[in-house]
Design a protein around this motif. Structure first.
Motif, PDB file in Angstrom:
ATOM      1  N   THR A   1      38.211  41.744  36.593  1.00 42.53           N
ATOM      2  CA  THR A   1      38.923  40.871  37.297  1.00 42.53           C
ATOM      3  C   THR A   1      38.601  40.898  38.696  1.00 42.53           C
ATOM      4  O   THR A   1      38.320  39.749  39.294  1.00 42.53           O
ATOM      5  CB  THR A   1      40.587  40.914  37.080  1.00 42.53           C
ATOM      6  OG1 THR A   1      40.808  40.889  35.687  1.00 42.53           O
ATOM      7  CG2 THR A   1      41.247  39.807  37.911  1.00 42.53           C
TER       8      THR A   1
ATOM      9  N   GLY B   1      35.985  30.169  41.071  1.00 46.34           N
ATOM     10  CA  GLY B   1      35.735  30.004  39.631  1.00 46.34           C
ATOM     11  C   GLY B   1      34.987  28.902  39.136  1.00 46.34           C
ATOM     12  O   GLY B   1      35.129  28.556  38.130  1.00 46.34           O
TER      13      GLY B   1
ATOM     14  N   ILE C   1      35.298  36.308  33.457  1.00 48.74           N
ATOM     15  CA  ILE C   1      33.969  36.657  33.922  1.00 48.74           C
ATOM     16  C   ILE C   1      32.804  37.084  32.805  1.00 48.74           C
ATOM     17  O   ILE C   1      31.768  36.970  32.811  1.00 48.74           O
ATOM     18  CB  ILE C   1      33.896  37.470  35.181  1.00 48.74           C
ATOM     19  CG1 ILE C   1      32.542  37.581  36.053  1.00 48.74           C
ATOM     20  CG2 ILE C   1      34.313  38.960  34.724  1.00 48.74           C
ATOM     21  CD1 ILE C   1      32.230  36.201  36.532  1.00 48.74           C
TER      22      ILE C   1
ATOM     23  N   ILE D   1      33.049  30.438  36.147  1.00 48.41           N
ATOM     24  CA  ILE D   1      33.934  30.448  34.938  1.00 48.41           C
ATOM     25  C   ILE D   1      33.828  29.118  34.451  1.00 48.41           C
ATOM     26  O   ILE D   1      34.026  28.833  32.973  1.00 48.41           O
ATOM     27  CB  ILE D   1      35.227  31.197  35.171  1.00 48.41           C
ATOM     28  CG1 ILE D   1      35.052  32.605  35.472  1.00 48.41           C
ATOM     29  CG2 ILE D   1      36.203  30.933  34.114  1.00 48.41           C
ATOM     30  CD1 ILE D   1      36.090  33.369  36.161  1.00 48.41           C
TER      31      ILE D   1
ATOM     32  N   SER E   1      35.128  39.582  39.401  1.00 48.49           N
ATOM     33  CA  SER E   1      35.339  38.002  39.330  1.00 48.49           C
ATOM     34  C   SER E   1      35.574  37.401  40.431  1.00 48.49           C
ATOM     35  O   SER E   1      35.309  36.218  40.873  1.00 48.49           O
ATOM     36  CB  SER E   1      36.070  37.641  38.149  1.00 48.49           C
ATOM     37  OG  SER E   1      36.377  36.117  37.930  1.00 48.49           O
ATOM     38  N   SER E   2      36.941  37.750  41.252  1.00 49.29           N
ATOM     39  CA  SER E   2      37.480  37.187  42.417  1.00 49.29           C
ATOM     40  C   SER E   2      36.298  37.522  43.454  1.00 49.29           C
ATOM     41  O   SER E   2      36.478  36.303  44.358  1.00 49.29           O
ATOM     42  CB  SER E   2      38.739  38.118  42.653  1.00 49.29           C
ATOM     43  OG  SER E   2      39.615  38.006  41.567  1.00 49.29           O
TER      44      SER E   2
ATOM     45  N   HIS F   1      41.113  33.913  37.251  1.00 53.78           N
ATOM     46  CA  HIS F   1      40.430  35.129  36.813  1.00 53.78           C
ATOM     47  C   HIS F   1      41.144  36.098  35.831  1.00 53.78           C
ATOM     48  O   HIS F   1      40.427  37.129  35.305  1.00 53.78           O
ATOM     49  CB  HIS F   1      39.733  35.819  38.183  1.00 53.78           C
ATOM     50  CG  HIS F   1      39.136  35.292  39.137  1.00 53.78           C
ATOM     51  ND1 HIS F   1      38.114  34.725  39.119  1.00 53.78           N
ATOM     52  CD2 HIS F   1      39.727  34.448  40.439  1.00 53.78           C
ATOM     53  CE1 HIS F   1      37.598  34.069  40.179  1.00 53.78           C
ATOM     54  NE2 HIS F   1      38.494  34.021  40.832  1.00 53.78           N
ATOM     55  N   ASP F   2      42.368  35.958  35.819  1.00 56.64           N
ATOM     56  CA  ASP F   2      43.095  36.378  34.596  1.00 56.64           C
ATOM     57  C   ASP F   2      44.316  35.477  34.320  1.00 56.64           C
ATOM     58  O   ASP F   2      45.359  35.750  34.519  1.00 56.64           O
ATOM     59  CB  ASP F   2      43.817  37.732  35.521  1.00 56.64           C
ATOM     60  CG  ASP F   2      44.509  38.836  34.610  1.00 56.64           C
ATOM     61  OD1 ASP F   2      44.457  38.579  33.463  1.00 56.64           O
ATOM     62  OD2 ASP F   2      45.351  39.437  35.092  1.00 56.64           O
TER      63      ASP F   2
END
Length: 466
Positions: A392, A402, A315, A405, A395-396, A421-422
């Protein structure tokens, strides 16, 4: 006699008080001075070039032309006043502290020489000195500032200037836009060209589209970068192609309660200017004096990785790549990338502010300083100042599928949503199927967030202990 209107970050005909009131006086000479001492970032220079080009056409449609000069306004304006026998000068105020003080000195000098000097509010909802506490002190917290501003009447927007009686000037005195050398020698602006049309007409179209289609979902979707629910009006406000008062009253008139979340964002902008007006030292120094002893790190390799979107945190990297490509970054992602720089990496917020100044088409010193000081914890309204975003988790939450991203990190486009995300924690078979090798196709995380978070909290404990 001739009246000069000094054009700066107000490249529009609608609701332009300086231009509007000058046009009422008789013959008008619009003057734009490119101040070589102004530190305009590379991205905004591109935007400025095309905005000036568009403004020239707009002025011509109203019967006027723009005299373009370069140098120090304090030296140029007295010469222009004398050369063209002007008896008055008009401008919309700018509030960056050094600029405001310089302009005041210019005005006082011209006034002593018998020139009528007239300044106007053409940048904010209200001048920074209008909204204060009952005891006269400026606000340091947004919510009471917002409530106080709501008690004021915001002046209505002025009509667009349609006819200007031009004052003649020697065309050889004027520079061309190319003479200002605002465009880069090597073309890296294709992403910005796709994203932006720097003109007053485009600004108005973008606002109308936002008002018609996006405002009703702004509150619920504005934090999700893939939704494109934000207004993206900030570049037009930054250089004055769009009037904030026009936007304010249009929303108040048509949106009622649905417009309140966006009105708050407009007031945040006024709040930023109030802060930098009353606390000019915050441009470089922390507003919270406890942070003067904060132990920042000097990690040039990590700073470089952050700038170029190679931190290993998708992210963060997506945001930094969006910025590099388009000159813009979604606001939620600005907070995430800012928190990562100042808290995960413990790199001074000024490094981030300088990078944003250079790469944002909406670069604005008041907003930039307030935003970076807020996210670092050293500024106004930064409670709790030890808030640390988990990139993370953010981002989630705000890019759950996603999509954002994948748009900006194509090497991760085949990663399953569960792991995008990771990616560094994804099983080997998942990475292999997605065609991703960590360390080759996408970088390993440059820090361990859990350890970096604890390190930051330890530093903040030192701040709290004084």
């Amino acid at each position: 006699m001739t009246a000069i209107v000094w054009i700066r970050k107000d490249l529009r005909l609608h609701d332009n008080p300086g231009l509007y009131h000058t046009a009422e006086t008789g013959k008008v000479l619009p003057v734009y001075i490119f101040d070589e001492d102004d530190k305009i970032g590379s991205a905004q220079k591109w935007f400025l070039h095309h905005a000036l080009e568009s403004f020239q056409k707009r002025l011509k449609s109203a019967g006027s032309e723009l005299l373009i000069l370069s140098g120090k306004p304090s030296e140029i304006l007295p010469d222009i006043v004398e050369k063209y026998e002007a008896d008055s000068i008009h401008w919309n105020r700018q509030y960056e502290p050094a600029v405001f003080n310089r302009d005041r000195e210019i005005g006082e000098s011209l006034h002593k020489n018998g020139i009528s000097v007239n300044t106007y509010e053409g940048r904010l909802l209200l001048p920074p000195w209008d909204v204060k506490k009952n005891n006269g002190d400026p606000y340091k917290v947004f919510t009471p500032f917002y409530k106080a501003l709501q008690k004021h009447d915001i002046p209505q927007a002025l009509p667009a200037v349609k006819n200007i009686e031009p004052a003649s000037f020697n065309k050889r005195d004027s520079l061309s836009l190319d003479d200002l050398k605002l465009l880069p020698e090597i073309n890296w602006t294709s992403g910005m060209e796709k994203r932006w049309t720097p003109s007053e007409e485009a600004a108005v179209r973008r606002f109308n589209a936002f008002l018609d289609k996006k405002l009703k979902v702004y509150k619920s979707k504005r934090d999700f970068p893939s939704e494109e629910a934000s207004s993206a009006l900030s570049p037009y406000f930054a250089l004055g192609l769009l009037s904030v008062r026009s936007v304010y009253h249009s929303i108040k008139k048509s949106a009622e309660a649905a417009g309140e979340p966006f009105i708050r964002q407009l007031v945040w902008r006024d709040f930023a200017y109030s802060l930098i007006t009353h606390f000019p030292e915050t441009k470089t120094d922390p507003m919270n004096e406890q942070f003067k002893s904060f132990k920042w790190m000097d990690e040039s390799d990590q700073l470089k990785a952050w700038k170029h979107g190679k931190t290993g945190f998708p992210i963060v990297d997506a945001g930094m790549r969006e910025l590099w490509t388009t000159g813009y970054m979604h606001n939620r992602v600005r907070m995430i990338t800012g928190s990562f720089l100042t808290k995960d990496l413990l790199i001074h917020w000024r490094e981030g502010a300088d990078w944003f100044d250079d790469t944002l088409v909406d670069a604005d010193v008041a907003n930039n300083v307030m935003g970076w000081q807020w996210v670092a914890g050293s500024g106004a309204d930064a409670s709790p100042f030890f808030r640390i975003f988990n990139p993370t988790t953010q981002s989630s939450k705000f890019d759950p599928n996603g999509e954002y991203i994948r748009q900006w990190i194509p090497e991760l486009k085949h990663m399953p949503t569960k792991h995008i995300h990771d990616p560094s924690s994804a099983p080997d078979d998942v990475l292999e199927e997605a065609g991703v090798q960590i360390g080759r196709d996408y970088p390993e995380p440059i820090v361990d967030h859990k350890a970096a978070r604890q390190r930051a909290l330890d530093h903040y404990d030192d701040v709290k202990k004084g």
